[in-house]
Design a protein around this motif. Structure first.
Motif, mmCIF file in Angstrom:
data_model
loop_
_atom_site.group_PDB
_atom_site.id
_atom_site.type_symbol
_atom_site.label_atom_id
_atom_site.label_comp_id
_atom_site.label_asym_id
_atom_site.label_seq_id
_atom_site.Cartn_x
_atom_site.Cartn_y
_atom_site.Cartn_z
ATOM 1 N N UNK A 96 0.833 -1.209 0.000
ATOM 2 C CA UNK A 96 0.000 0.000 0.000
ATOM 3 C C UNK A 96 0.867 1.259 0.000
ATOM 4 N N UNK A 97 0.484 2.238 -0.796
ATOM 5 C CA UNK A 97 1.183 3.517 -0.791
ATOM 6 C C UNK A 97 0.900 4.250 0.510
ATOM 7 N N UNK A 98 1.876 5.018 0.962
ATOM 8 C CA UNK A 98 1.677 5.842 2.159
ATOM 9 C C UNK A 98 0.841 7.061 1.797
ATOM 10 N N UNK A 99 -0.016 7.465 2.706
ATOM 11 C CA UNK A 99 -0.852 8.642 2.506
ATOM 12 C C UNK A 99 -0.318 9.805 3.332
ATOM 13 N N UNK A 100 -0.532 10.993 2.818
ATOM 14 C CA UNK A 100 -0.122 12.179 3.574
ATOM 15 C C UNK A 100 -0.991 12.295 4.818
ATOM 16 N N UNK A 101 -0.340 12.406 5.946
ATOM 17 C CA UNK A 101 -1.041 12.520 7.214
ATOM 18 C C UNK A 101 -0.504 13.722 7.974
ATOM 19 N N UNK A 102 -1.356 14.360 8.735
ATOM 20 C CA UNK A 102 -0.958 15.512 9.537
ATOM 21 C C UNK A 102 -2.171 16.121 10.197
ATOM 22 N N UNK A 103 -1.969 17.160 10.990
ATOM 23 C CA UNK A 103 -3.102 17.798 11.660
ATOM 24 C C UNK A 103 -4.166 18.291 10.698
ATOM 25 N N UNK A 104 -3.772 18.680 9.472
ATOM 26 C CA UNK A 104 -4.745 19.160 8.494
ATOM 27 C C UNK A 104 -4.722 18.282 7.247
ATOM 28 N N UNK A 105 -4.363 17.007 7.405
ATOM 29 C CA UNK A 105 -4.339 16.025 6.336
ATOM 30 C C UNK A 105 -3.517 16.485 5.139
ATOM 31 N N UNK A 118 -1.866 -2.542 7.625
ATOM 32 C CA UNK A 118 -2.982 -3.355 7.169
ATOM 33 C C UNK A 118 -2.527 -4.798 6.964
ATOM 34 N N UNK A 119 -3.488 -5.664 6.680
ATOM 35 C CA UNK A 119 -3.143 -7.051 6.371
ATOM 36 C C UNK A 119 -2.279 -7.116 5.130
ATOM 37 N N UNK A 120 -2.496 -6.161 4.218
ATOM 38 C CA UNK A 120 -1.665 -6.115 3.016
ATOM 39 C C UNK A 120 -0.209 -5.838 3.357
ATOM 40 N N UNK A 121 0.015 -4.948 4.322
ATOM 41 C CA UNK A 121 1.389 -4.685 4.759
ATOM 42 C C UNK A 121 2.026 -5.977 5.282
ATOM 43 N N UNK A 122 1.294 -6.695 6.120
ATOM 44 C CA UNK A 122 1.837 -7.924 6.708
ATOM 45 C C UNK A 122 2.115 -8.974 5.636
#
Length: 592
Positions: A96-105, A118-122
């Motif tokens: 899975x690609x990483x998503x931008x995360x932060x206080x204001x997304x 996720x299960x996909x990561x595992x």
């Protein structure tokens, strides 16, 4: 005709100002029935004895994981690197690609902060480990290069010692820590009894790569710190990993690993020298580029060629036919600007907002600017258009991918991403309407009519719209203009033109700033003078460095140090690498 009401661009473009974590800012009258605005602080206070919260285990980002595997494979099997990475490519692609995360997304968020598992990561992690075990030992030549000649010499008597040595040496690189006797016993158990077949070596290698120590930043700390309760200095290996992954997004090299092994990395002078060495390495440019790319990226911008062939967009663009690459070229330009002033030709932070140089490498974007393409090595050419200066008038900050400008989205971006003021959710009864071109009004007039009354008035008029209106002297493709074409959305017919109006009361400081600015150039200077650009940079670079949102009280010392260097005009390169010299970078709160 214009329709009164309350409009939002997309589903979370507007709203009244709330609080990013604990901002420490003051409040001011809000209006519109929403909460009073609370803004980001423009300065930080360093209080001794205050520890940041304990944080959970962090995993490597997808970029860091790919870089680490590529570097490890290239180290032990340089001639087979491309073939092995090609075999791993389908499994990499399935991660899975990483998503931008932060206080204001999307605004001021970074992919490093995304820690979803996720299960996909595992599943993909297990597949990667198994494939690496297979590929690194597929032939005698590969096995001999990875584990040494003793692994393939057909002398079973030396297999036990050979495997133990392999686990200790290669395991140190994979696990990024010292390998103990207990570790050796654990990892060699899957091989059974000597003599060993290639499949046994593959199993041991796969088990090493399947370890949480490979996929995560596993930290246990070292000596207790005197800075605050529950704070511990990280170990030399853990510090080496923090340093290399922050600046290189990959595992420590031989020199850094050797200093971690000897413990010398914990010596102040040795560590400071390593910070300088690593920052000056060309690989650091890639990390700095990612920081600026993600900070400056506007998630609301469509592909600039997506509406080719539609009447209104064709009427706007005229002879310009944007390609599918132009949007990315614009993003690349602002990232190149950050790298140039942060690494190549270090300059104070303010240069990002005051320079008049074009960093457009592509002929298409350079032609839009009316300058020659930059070769990436010589001094960048200067803009000839007087309207262009600094970040806010770059095409990446102006374009929409549609036939009209979007002042609301521009305002939201500046408020959230560059000033670090938060915007809370809009009222539940808001009408989510995207403003469209009008045949009798400019984009500004359309937005003012739609947001000039009701529950959205206080937020839009004082907090969002003015920041977007200041650059309305550029069209939706980032080209300067003094007149706005009034385009019929259905037919594409140009019904006339009206002068654009960029004069606004900016409300940069939400509490009491009634300063009037004439355009985006004056807005940029006001934002610089407020100090909020500097404090916001400190906050977003903190997020990028530590992979979490900042707490302005608990993280006050780190933020104050970054902010102080910025406001004193230190070269941006100094600020970018100074974070690694901070106590926060070398310590961790492990909680109770």
């Amino acid at each position: 005709m214009l329709r009164k009401g309350c409009a939002l661009v997309a589903i979370m473009a507007a709203g009244c100002v709330g609080d990013i974590t604990d901002s420490g800012g003051g409040s001011a009258g809000g209006g519109g029935g929403g909460p009073g605005p609370v803004q980001s602080t423009a300065a930080f206070e360093c209080k001794g004895g205050v520890a940041p919260d304990a944080v959970p285990l962090r995993r490597l980002s997808k970029v860091q994981l790919e870089n680490t595997i590529a570097d490890l494979v290239g180290l032990v099997l340089p001639s087979d690197k491309d073939a092995i990475l090609l075999a791993l490519e389908p499994t990499f692609a399935a991660l899975p690609d990483d998503h931008r995360e932060g206080p204001a997304e999307h605004w001021g968020g970074f992919t490093r902060v995304d820690q979803d598992v996720t299960q996909q990561h595992a599943d993909r992690s297990y597949e990667l480990a198994t494939l690496l075990g297979t590929e690194l030992t597929r032939t005698d030549a590969r096995l001999g290069a990875v584990a040494g000649g003793c692994a393939t010499d057909a002398d079973g008597a030396n297999d036990d010692g050979c495997l133990d040595t392999y686990i200790r040496s290669f395991g140190e690189r994979v696990l990024r820590r010292a390998v103990s006797d207990e570790d050796v016993a654990f990892y060699r158990a899957v091989a059974g009894a000597a003599p060993f077949e290639p499949a046994d070596w593959a199993d041991v290698t796969a088990l090493l790569f399947a370890s949480p120590h490979f996929f995560y930043f596993v930290e246990h700390g070292d000596a207790a710190s005197t800075t605050a309760p529950n704070m511990f200095a990280v170990s030399s290996y853990e510090l080496a990993a923090r340093l290399s992954y922050h600046f290189w997004q990959s595992a420590p090299d031989d020199e850094l690993l050797g200093l971690a092994r000897s413990g010398k990395l914990l010596e102040q002078e040795v560590y400071a020298a390593q910070v300088s060495r690593i920052f000056q390495d060309p690989r650091t440019e890639t990390s700095i580029r990612q920081f600026f790319s993600e900070w400056f990226k506007r998630a609301d911008v469509a592909q600039l060629n997506s509406l080719l062939g539609t009447p209104a967009f064709d009427a706007l663009r005229g002879s310009l036919t944007p390609s599918s690459q132009l949007r990315q070229d614009m993003y690349d330009e602002v990232a190149d600007m950050g790298v140039y002033y942060g690494v190549t030709e270090p300059a104070p932070f303010d240069e990002l907002f005051t320079n008049r140089k074009s960093f457009a490498r592509s002929p298409e974007l350079a032609a839009l600017y009316g300058v020659p393409p930059w070769d990436g090595a010589s001094t960048p050419p200067d803009f000839t258009e007087p309207e262009r200066q600094g970040l806010l008038t770059r095409a990446a900050m102006l374009v929409t991918g549609s036939a009209n400008t979007r002042p609301i989205m521009k305002g939201v971006f500046l408020r959230r991403a560059l000033l670090c003021d938060d915007l809370s959710d809009p009222p539940a009864n808001v009408m989510a309407t995207t403003p469209e071109p009008a045949v009798d009004a400019t984009s500004r007039e359309v937005v003012e009519a739609l947001t000039g009354a009701g529950s959205c008035q206080g937020c839009h008029q004082g907090q969002i719209n003015p920041l977007g209106f200041a650059t309305e002297n550029f069209d939706a493709l980032g080209r300067p203009r003094t007149q706005e074409k009034l385009i019929d959305l259905i037919s594409g017919e140009i019904k006339g033109e009206k002068p654009v109006n960029t004069v606004v009361t900016a409300y940069v400081d939400l509490a009491d700033d009634k300063t009037v600015v004439a355009n985006g150039l004056e807005l940029q200077q006001l934002m610089l003078d407020s100090g909020k650009l500097h404090s916001c940079f400190a906050r977003v670079y903190f997020r990028y460095t530590f992979g979490r949102a900042e707490d302005v009280k608990r993280d006050g010392c780190s933020l104050a140090d970054l902010h102080g260097r910025l406001t004193k005009g230190a070269p941006l390169s100094e600020v970018l690498h100074a974070v690694a010299l901070s106590a926060a970078f070398r310590e961790r709160n492990f909680g109770d």
